[in-house]
Scaffold this motif. Structure first.
Motif, PDB file in Angstrom:
ATOM      1  N   ALA A 263       0.233   2.523   6.419  1.00  0.00           N
ATOM      2  CA  ALA A 263       1.437   1.688   6.373  1.00  0.00           C
ATOM      3  C   ALA A 263       2.212   1.783   7.674  1.00  0.00           C
ATOM      4  O   ALA A 263       2.687   0.766   8.197  1.00  0.00           O
ATOM      5  N   GLY A 264       2.321   2.989   8.211  1.00  0.00           N
ATOM      6  CA  GLY A 264       3.074   3.163   9.454  1.00  0.00           C
ATOM      7  C   GLY A 264       2.516   2.345  10.599  1.00  0.00           C
ATOM      8  O   GLY A 264       3.269   1.684  11.329  1.00  0.00           O
ATOM      9  N   SER A 265       1.195   2.356  10.749  1.00  0.00           N
ATOM     10  CA  SER A 265       0.603   1.581  11.847  1.00  0.00           C
ATOM     11  C   SER A 265       0.789   0.081  11.630  1.00  0.00           C
ATOM     12  O   SER A 265       1.066  -0.652  12.582  1.00  0.00           O
ATOM     13  N   LEU A 266       0.679  -0.371  10.375  1.00  0.00           N
ATOM     14  CA  LEU A 266       0.881  -1.809  10.117  1.00  0.00           C
ATOM     15  C   LEU A 266       2.326  -2.229  10.367  1.00  0.00           C
ATOM     16  O   LEU A 266       2.578  -3.318  10.905  1.00  0.00           O
ATOM     17  N   TYR A 267       3.280  -1.391   9.995  1.00  0.00           N
ATOM     18  CA  TYR A 267       4.685  -1.703  10.283  1.00  0.00           C
ATOM     19  C   TYR A 267       4.912  -1.828  11.794  1.00  0.00           C
ATOM     20  O   TYR A 267       5.555  -2.770  12.263  1.00  0.00           O
TER      21      TYR A 267
ATOM     22  N   TYR B  15       0.823  -1.211   0.000  1.00  0.00           N
ATOM     23  CA  TYR B  15       0.000   0.000   0.000  1.00  0.00           C
ATOM     24  C   TYR B  15       0.856   1.259   0.000  1.00  0.00           C
ATOM     25  O   TYR B  15       0.483   2.269  -0.599  1.00  0.00           O
ATOM     26  N   LEU B  16       1.996   1.197   0.661  1.00  0.00           N
ATOM     27  CA  LEU B  16       2.900   2.338   0.652  1.00  0.00           C
ATOM     28  C   LEU B  16       3.368   2.619  -0.782  1.00  0.00           C
ATOM     29  O   LEU B  16       3.386   3.767  -1.221  1.00  0.00           O
TER      30      LEU B  16
ATOM     31  N   THR C 187       1.323   7.455   5.943  1.00  0.00           N
ATOM     32  CA  THR C 187       1.873   7.501   7.296  1.00  0.00           C
ATOM     33  C   THR C 187       1.015   6.700   8.263  1.00  0.00           C
ATOM     34  O   THR C 187       1.536   5.882   9.036  1.00  0.00           O
ATOM     35  N   LEU C 188      -0.291   6.907   8.224  1.00  0.00           N
ATOM     36  CA  LEU C 188      -1.186   6.237   9.175  1.00  0.00           C
ATOM     37  C   LEU C 188      -1.401   4.771   8.845  1.00  0.00           C
ATOM     38  O   LEU C 188      -1.333   3.911   9.729  1.00  0.00           O
TER      39      LEU C 188
ATOM     40  N   PRO D 190      -7.460   2.162   9.941  1.00  0.00           N
ATOM     41  CA  PRO D 190      -8.588   2.612   9.117  1.00  0.00           C
ATOM     42  C   PRO D 190      -8.591   4.122   8.847  1.00  0.00           C
ATOM     43  O   PRO D 190      -9.134   4.565   7.830  1.00  0.00           O
ATOM     44  N   LEU D 191      -7.983   4.907   9.724  1.00  0.00           N
ATOM     45  CA  LEU D 191      -7.878   6.346   9.463  1.00  0.00           C
ATOM     46  C   LEU D 191      -6.997   6.592   8.238  1.00  0.00           C
ATOM     47  O   LEU D 191      -7.275   7.478   7.423  1.00  0.00           O
ATOM     48  N   GLY D 192      -5.942   5.807   8.114  1.00  0.00           N
ATOM     49  CA  GLY D 192      -5.111   5.886   6.920  1.00  0.00           C
ATOM     50  C   GLY D 192      -5.888   5.471   5.680  1.00  0.00           C
ATOM     51  O   GLY D 192      -5.788   6.105   4.622  1.00  0.00           O
ATOM     52  N   GLY D 193      -6.686   4.414   5.821  1.00  0.00           N
ATOM     53  CA  GLY D 193      -7.535   3.986   4.708  1.00  0.00           C
ATOM     54  C   GLY D 193      -8.537   5.062   4.316  1.00  0.00           C
ATOM     55  O   GLY D 193      -8.804   5.278   3.129  1.00  0.00           O
ATOM     56  N   LEU D 194      -9.087   5.752   5.299  1.00  0.00           N
ATOM     57  CA  LEU D 194     -10.013   6.849   5.029  1.00  0.00           C
ATOM     58  C   LEU D 194      -9.295   7.978   4.286  1.00  0.00           C
ATOM     59  O   LEU D 194      -9.851   8.553   3.337  1.00  0.00           O
TER      60      LEU D 194
END
Length: 137
Positions: A90-94, A54-55, A87-88, A109-113
């Motif tokens: 990919a970063g959170s998943l990492y 996704y990144l 950032t939100l 989900p905020l990154g997805g939004l």
């Protein structure tokens, strides 16, 4: 010395940021494939791989959007949304993959939004765009 259009300067800085995110995606993907396969469980490795994919997708989308910046008015918010999404999401998943702190999954989900809003905003701006040579539609 020729003068530079301010839109070019702004879009080139954004393009550089997205190019760095693309490089980070490649490095993280390689790190996951070569260094983390023996360290992470399959679920965590899946999160890592999803983050890397996704990144890259959205780094490329950001590069494309930065290239269109001078043609689309009020476009900076789309660039910021792609950047925030990277950032939100990919970063959170990492972080989740490395630490196991699954409560951070509330951030993902905020990154997805942000991604959805960026893509929607880009589609809206492109729909409104009128080429000087083509005033149809």
């Amino acid at each position: 010395m020729p003068s530079l259009d301010i839109k070019f300067i702004i879009s080139s800085k954004w393009a550089a940021c997205f190019a760095l995110q693309g490089a980070l995606s490649v490095a993280a993907g390689a790190f996951g494939a070569h260094a983390l396969t023996e360290v992470l469980d399959p679920k965590a490795l899946g999160w890592w791989n999803t983050a890397s994919q996704y990144l890259m997708y959205h780094a490329l989308a950001g590069l494309m959007s930065a290239a269109l910046f001078s043609y689309l008015p009020s476009h900076k918010n789309i660039l910021m949304l792609f950047f925030a999404g990277n950032t939100l999401f990919a970063g959170s998943l990492y972080i989740i993959a490395l630490t196991g702190y699954t409560f951070l999954g509330m951030i993902t989900p905020l990154g997805g939004l942000c991604y959805l809003l960026a893509w929607g905003g880009l589609a809206f701006r492109l729909w409104q765009f009128k080429n000087a040579d083509n005033h149809q539609n």
